[in-house]
Design an enzyme around this catalytic site. Structure first.
Site, PDB file in Angstrom:
ATOM      1  N   ASP A 142     -11.675   1.150  -8.404  1.00 35.73           N
ATOM      2  CA  ASP A 142     -13.041   1.787  -8.179  1.00 35.73           C
ATOM      3  C   ASP A 142     -12.928   3.098  -7.669  1.00 35.73           C
ATOM      4  O   ASP A 142     -13.923   3.609  -6.839  1.00 35.73           O
ATOM      5  CB  ASP A 142     -13.815   0.967  -7.284  1.00 35.73           C
ATOM      6  N   ASP A 170      -9.240  -2.826  -6.939  1.00 39.31           N
ATOM      7  CA  ASP A 170     -10.631  -2.730  -7.594  1.00 39.31           C
ATOM      8  C   ASP A 170     -10.742  -1.718  -8.667  1.00 39.31           C
ATOM      9  O   ASP A 170     -11.533  -1.740  -9.533  1.00 39.31           O
ATOM     10  CB  ASP A 170     -11.411  -2.543  -6.699  1.00 39.31           C
ATOM     11  N   ARG A 204      -7.666  -2.153   8.774  1.00 36.74           N
ATOM     12  CA  ARG A 204      -9.013  -1.412   8.687  1.00 36.74           C
ATOM     13  C   ARG A 204      -9.490  -1.131   9.955  1.00 36.74           C
ATOM     14  O   ARG A 204      -9.917  -2.018  10.664  1.00 36.74           O
ATOM     15  CB  ARG A 204     -10.329  -2.323   7.978  1.00 36.74           C
ATOM     16  N   ARG A 250     -15.915  -6.299  -5.110  1.00 38.26           N
ATOM     17  CA  ARG A 250     -17.030  -6.401  -4.200  1.00 38.26           C
ATOM     18  C   ARG A 250     -18.127  -5.366  -5.034  1.00 38.26           C
ATOM     19  O   ARG A 250     -19.132  -5.812  -5.131  1.00 38.26           O
ATOM     20  CB  ARG A 250     -16.788  -5.904  -2.886  1.00 38.26           C
ATOM     21  N   GLY A 294      -7.708  -2.777   1.981  1.00 45.74           N
ATOM     22  CA  GLY A 294      -6.759  -3.753   1.449  1.00 45.74           C
ATOM     23  C   GLY A 294      -5.664  -3.523   0.668  1.00 45.74           C
ATOM     24  O   GLY A 294      -5.593  -2.383   0.025  1.00 45.74           O
TER      25      GLY A 294
HETATM   26  O1  F6P Z   1     -10.913  -3.644  -2.139  1.00 44.91           O
HETATM   27  C1  F6P Z   1     -10.044  -4.590  -2.346  1.00 44.91           C
HETATM   28  C2  F6P Z   1     -10.492  -6.122  -2.097  1.00 44.91           C
HETATM   29  O2  F6P Z   1      -9.690  -6.883  -2.513  1.00 44.91           O
HETATM   30  C3  F6P Z   1     -11.912  -6.155  -2.657  1.00 44.91           C
HETATM   31  O3  F6P Z   1     -11.795  -6.653  -4.190  1.00 44.91           O
HETATM   32  C4  F6P Z   1     -12.427  -7.784  -1.889  1.00 44.91           C
HETATM   33  O4  F6P Z   1     -13.826  -7.708  -1.980  1.00 44.91           O
HETATM   34  C5  F6P Z   1     -11.960  -6.979  -0.444  1.00 44.91           C
HETATM   35  O5  F6P Z   1     -10.808  -6.408  -0.608  1.00 44.91           O
HETATM   36  C6  F6P Z   1     -11.529  -8.172   0.276  1.00 44.91           C
HETATM   37  O6  F6P Z   1     -11.366  -7.854   1.573  1.00 44.91           O
HETATM   38  P1  F6P Z   1     -10.543  -8.517   2.938  1.00 44.91           P
HETATM   39  O7  F6P Z   1      -9.087  -8.550   2.566  1.00 44.91           O
HETATM   40  O8  F6P Z   1     -10.682  -7.714   4.170  1.00 44.91           O
HETATM   41  O9  F6P Z   1     -11.198  -9.758   2.901  1.00 44.91           O
END
Ligand code: F6P
Length: 328
Positions: free
Chosen positions: A134, A132, A76, A176, A15
């Protein structure tokens, strides 16, 4: 400085987050400062597999310090999770004479880098970039500070309409598996309750708190909910639950979504990105590998990638208590 590293590749993966461009700029210019070539790898590990590379000089990163997103784009990559994918990626790196990599992203990105380093002995250095926050080994990840400000600004606006209509708002924020955004933006925006993935406050407690707040004379309220909260209900189910149990409440839901990942990085994120980029490149030139550069007690430090991936970034539980007191 070691003579062996002459060319460094840089990529962003997972992300995106505000500050990634400032980190790319820092990596590119630190390379130029030390007379090392820098290659931008597009679309994260997928671009490495496909050889989507471009040479980056110090002028190619003009005017990006203030830009959200990532000029190198992000992805990803499922293919990088396979040995065949990683072999293709390694071949492209050696064909281009790239000696080391700086990867900017979150724990998925670091996991990929660590596996790659273990398989090919390829020097890697991670820069934590995710809204995040995290990641173990750094008090702040790139983009977290900007995202907090974005969320607070959005909730301030929601508060205006909430109070005009005497409404209760459930605001869902990203995170998440981590409640850092919910907890800190919740306190900053004056939320009544904050629901996070790390702590199950329970539905009874939520109802009690809302009843108490009504009884204390509050006419509108904001509840901030992390998308992965422990109660396990999604924000719309929570709305139905509260309306069924507390019919006096007129509830609305606002899911902030991906706007939290965009926007111009805050000054804090720009400075952090600049510091981490310098440290990442200079650590590689000193012969170090398989670390993440991070910030602890305002000092830039190195944490082994394995620890950064496996360790957890603890929530400060005192903040929940502060939030409770603030909502009296
Ligand atoms: O890891 C960053 C994040 O923004 C999370 O907070 C969120 O759950 C996820 O990515 C969303 O991912 P995507 O952009 O693939 O929907």
């Amino acid at each position: 400085m070691s003579k062996t590293i002459k060319k460094i590749g840089v990529l962003t993966s997972g992300g995106d987050s505000p500050g990634m461009n400032a980190a790319i700029r820092s990596v590119v210019r630190t390379c130029a400062f030390h007379n090392v070539e820098c290659i931008g790898i597009y679309r994260g590990y997928q671009g490495m597999i496909e050889g989507d590379f471009k040479e980056l000089g110090p002028r190619s990163v003009n005017n990006i310090v203030n830009k959200g997103g990532t000029v190198l784009k992000s992805a990803r990559s499922k293919e990088f999770m396979t040995v065949e994918g990683r072999q293709k990626a390694h071949k492209h790196l050696t064909d281009y004479n790239i000696d080391a990599l700086v990867v900017i992203g979150g724990d998925g990105t670091f996991t990929g880098a660590e596996i790659f380093n273990n398989e090919f002995g390829f020097p890697v250095m991670g820069i934590p970039g995710t809204i995040d926050n995290d990641i173990f080994g750094t008090s702040h990840t790139l983009g977290y500070d900007t995202a907090l400000n974005t969320v607070v600004e959005a909730i301030d606006k929601i508060r205006d309409t909430a109070s005009s209509h005497n409404r209760l708002f459930f605001v869902e924020v990203m995170g998440r598996d981590a409640g850092h955004i919910a907890l800190n933006a919740g306190i900053g925006a004056g939320a009544e309750e904050i629901l996070i993935p790390e702590e199950d406050l329970g539905l009874d407690r939520l109802l009690e708190s809302l009843q108490k707040s009504k009884a204390s004379g509050k006419s509108s309220s904001i509840v901030v909910i992390a998308e992965g909260d422990k109660i396990g209900k999604n924000v719309f189910e929570l709305k139905d639950y509260v309306e069924a149990n507390l019919p006096e409440y007129d509830v609305r839901v606002s899911v902030l979504g991906h706007m939290q990942r965009g926007g111009s990085p805050s000054c804090f994120d720009r400075v952090l990105a600049s510091r981490l980029g310098v440290k990442a490149v200079e650590s590689l030139l000193e012969g170090k590998s398989n670390f993440m550069v991070g910030l602890l007690c305002d000092k830039v430090n190195l944490t082994p990638l394995e620890q950064a991936i496996k360790g957890s970034s603890e929530i400060d539980m005192e903040l929940l208590r502060v939030s409770d007191i603030m909502s009296t």
